[in-house]
Design a protein around this motif. Sequence first.
Motif, short mmCIF file in Angstrom:
data_model
loop_
_atom_site.label_atom_id
_atom_site.label_comp_id
_atom_site.label_asym_id
_atom_site.label_seq_id
_atom_site.Cartn_x
_atom_site.Cartn_y
_atom_site.Cartn_z
N GLY A 58 30.88 -4.45 12.15
CA GLY A 58 30.73 -4.22 10.71
C GLY A 58 29.38 -4.66 10.21
O GLY A 58 28.74 -3.96 9.40
N ALA A 59 28.90 -5.81 10.67
CA ALA A 59 27.58 -6.29 10.26
C ALA A 59 26.50 -5.33 10.73
O ALA A 59 25.59 -4.97 9.97
CB ALA A 59 27.34 -7.69 10.82
N SER A 60 26.61 -4.90 11.96
CA SER A 60 25.64 -3.94 12.51
C SER A 60 25.67 -2.63 11.74
O SER A 60 24.63 -2.05 11.42
CB SER A 60 25.94 -3.71 14.00
N CYS A 61 26.85 -2.16 11.44
CA CYS A 61 27.02 -0.91 10.71
C CYS A 61 26.39 -1.00 9.32
O CYS A 61 25.69 -0.09 8.88
CB CYS A 61 28.51 -0.57 10.61
N CYS A 62 26.61 -2.11 8.64
CA CYS A 62 26.04 -2.27 7.29
C CYS A 62 24.51 -2.28 7.34
O CYS A 62 23.86 -1.68 6.48
CB CYS A 62 26.57 -3.54 6.64
N ARG A 64 22.66 -0.77 9.60
CA ARG A 64 22.23 0.60 9.89
C ARG A 64 22.39 1.52 8.69
O ARG A 64 21.57 2.39 8.45
CB ARG A 64 22.99 1.15 11.10
N LEU A 65 23.46 1.32 7.91
CA LEU A 65 23.66 2.15 6.71
C LEU A 65 22.50 1.99 5.74
O LEU A 65 22.11 2.96 5.08
CB LEU A 65 24.97 1.78 6.02
N HIS A 66 21.95 0.79 5.65
CA HIS A 66 20.80 0.56 4.75
C HIS A 66 19.51 1.14 5.31
O HIS A 66 18.58 1.42 4.55
CB HIS A 66 20.63 -0.93 4.48
N ASP A 67 19.46 1.33 6.63
CA ASP A 67 18.21 1.77 7.27
C ASP A 67 18.09 3.28 7.44
O ASP A 67 17.02 3.77 7.76
CB ASP A 67 18.08 1.12 8.65
N ILE A 68 19.19 4.01 7.26
CA ILE A 68 19.13 5.45 7.52
C ILE A 68 19.33 6.23 6.22
O ILE A 68 19.87 5.71 5.25
CB ILE A 68 20.17 5.89 8.57
N ASP A 69 18.89 7.47 6.25
CA ASP A 69 19.02 8.32 5.06
C ASP A 69 19.72 9.64 5.37
O ASP A 69 20.04 10.39 4.46
CB ASP A 69 17.64 8.59 4.46
N ASP A 70 19.98 9.91 6.64
CA ASP A 70 20.62 11.17 7.02
C ASP A 70 22.11 11.11 6.69
O ASP A 70 22.83 10.27 7.22
CB ASP A 70 20.42 11.40 8.52
N PRO A 71 22.58 11.99 5.79
CA PRO A 71 23.99 11.93 5.39
C PRO A 71 24.96 12.17 6.55
O PRO A 71 26.07 11.63 6.52
CB PRO A 71 24.11 13.02 4.33
N VAL A 72 24.56 12.92 7.55
CA VAL A 72 25.44 13.15 8.70
C VAL A 72 25.65 11.82 9.45
O VAL A 72 26.78 11.48 9.82
CB VAL A 72 24.87 14.24 9.63
N ALA A 76 29.10 9.56 9.75
CA ALA A 76 29.64 9.13 11.05
C ALA A 76 29.83 7.62 11.11
O ALA A 76 30.87 7.14 11.59
CB ALA A 76 28.72 9.60 12.17
N LEU A 77 28.86 6.86 10.61
CA LEU A 77 29.00 5.40 10.60
C LEU A 77 30.16 4.97 9.71
O LEU A 77 30.95 4.09 10.08
CB LEU A 77 27.71 4.74 10.11
N ALA A 78 30.26 5.58 8.53
CA ALA A 78 31.35 5.24 7.62
C ALA A 78 32.70 5.57 8.23
O ALA A 78 33.67 4.81 8.09
CB ALA A 78 31.16 5.97 6.29
N HIS A 79 32.78 6.68 8.94
CA HIS A 79 34.03 7.08 9.59
C HIS A 79 34.45 6.04 10.63
O HIS A 79 35.62 5.63 10.68
CB HIS A 79 33.89 8.45 10.23
N ASP A 115 25.88 0.07 -0.83
CA ASP A 115 25.92 -1.32 -1.32
C ASP A 115 27.35 -1.82 -1.48
O ASP A 115 27.65 -2.97 -1.18
CB ASP A 115 25.17 -1.45 -2.64
N LEU A 116 28.23 -0.95 -1.96
CA LEU A 116 29.63 -1.32 -2.10
C LEU A 116 30.23 -1.69 -0.75
O LEU A 116 30.89 -2.72 -0.61
CB LEU A 116 30.44 -0.17 -2.73
N VAL A 117 29.99 -0.87 0.25
CA VAL A 117 30.50 -1.16 1.60
C VAL A 117 29.97 -2.50 2.08
O VAL A 117 30.72 -3.33 2.62
CB VAL A 117 30.15 -0.02 2.59
N ALA A 118 28.69 -2.76 1.86
CA ALA A 118 28.10 -4.03 2.31
C ALA A 118 28.73 -5.22 1.57
O ALA A 118 29.02 -6.26 2.20
CB ALA A 118 26.59 -4.01 2.10
N ARG A 119 28.94 -5.09 0.28
CA ARG A 119 29.55 -6.20 -0.49
C ARG A 119 30.98 -6.45 -0.04
O ARG A 119 31.41 -7.60 0.12
CB ARG A 119 29.49 -5.91 -1.99
N VAL A 120 31.73 -5.38 0.15
CA VAL A 120 33.12 -5.54 0.60
C VAL A 120 33.14 -6.11 2.02
O VAL A 120 33.97 -6.97 2.34
CB VAL A 120 33.89 -4.21 0.50
N TYR A 121 32.21 -5.66 2.86
CA TYR A 121 32.14 -6.20 4.21
C TYR A 121 31.89 -7.72 4.17
O TYR A 121 32.52 -8.47 4.92
CB TYR A 121 31.04 -5.54 5.06
#
Length: 144
Positions: A58-62, A64-72, A76-79, A115-121
């Motif tokens: 989860g920490a790694s995913c959060c 990466r979510l902040h570092d990427i901009d490609d919606p695909v 995939a990360l959110a899934h 940001d919401l995902v990161a705060r909840v994480y």
Amino acid sequence: MGDRLDAIQIDEAQLALIDLEDPLLGLPLLDEGTIVALVLMIGAPKVSELLQLLLDEGASCCRRLHDIDDPVDIKALAHGLKGAAGNMGARALMAAARVLERDAFDRLRRPYLVDLVARVYDRTALAGRLRLAALAEEATPVGA
């Protein structure tokens, strides 16, 4: 795994955090019924291992979510995060990841949702570390 717990001291007030609802989503950070069911099915050591994996991934995913901009990639990360969170009863994190997955292509909402995902994480990780410590304590024989 004991060194990963960072010598967390647990009292009843802290343990109560595990059952608290996420203030943003109104869902449990960790569903105790799910954790108990998993302990009964696969044992506390395996549940601890899986919960630690969720926290690490989860920490790694959060990050990466902040570092990427490609919606695909974001979708995939959110899934993946949604599934991992759901398997461990992290219902608030699962819900936040579900919304990000659904709206990954919405350029206006996406930064807020990341940001919401990161705060909840972050709150889920606190509850998870407390639960890990409780699982370790439960597994320690009396008098050891």
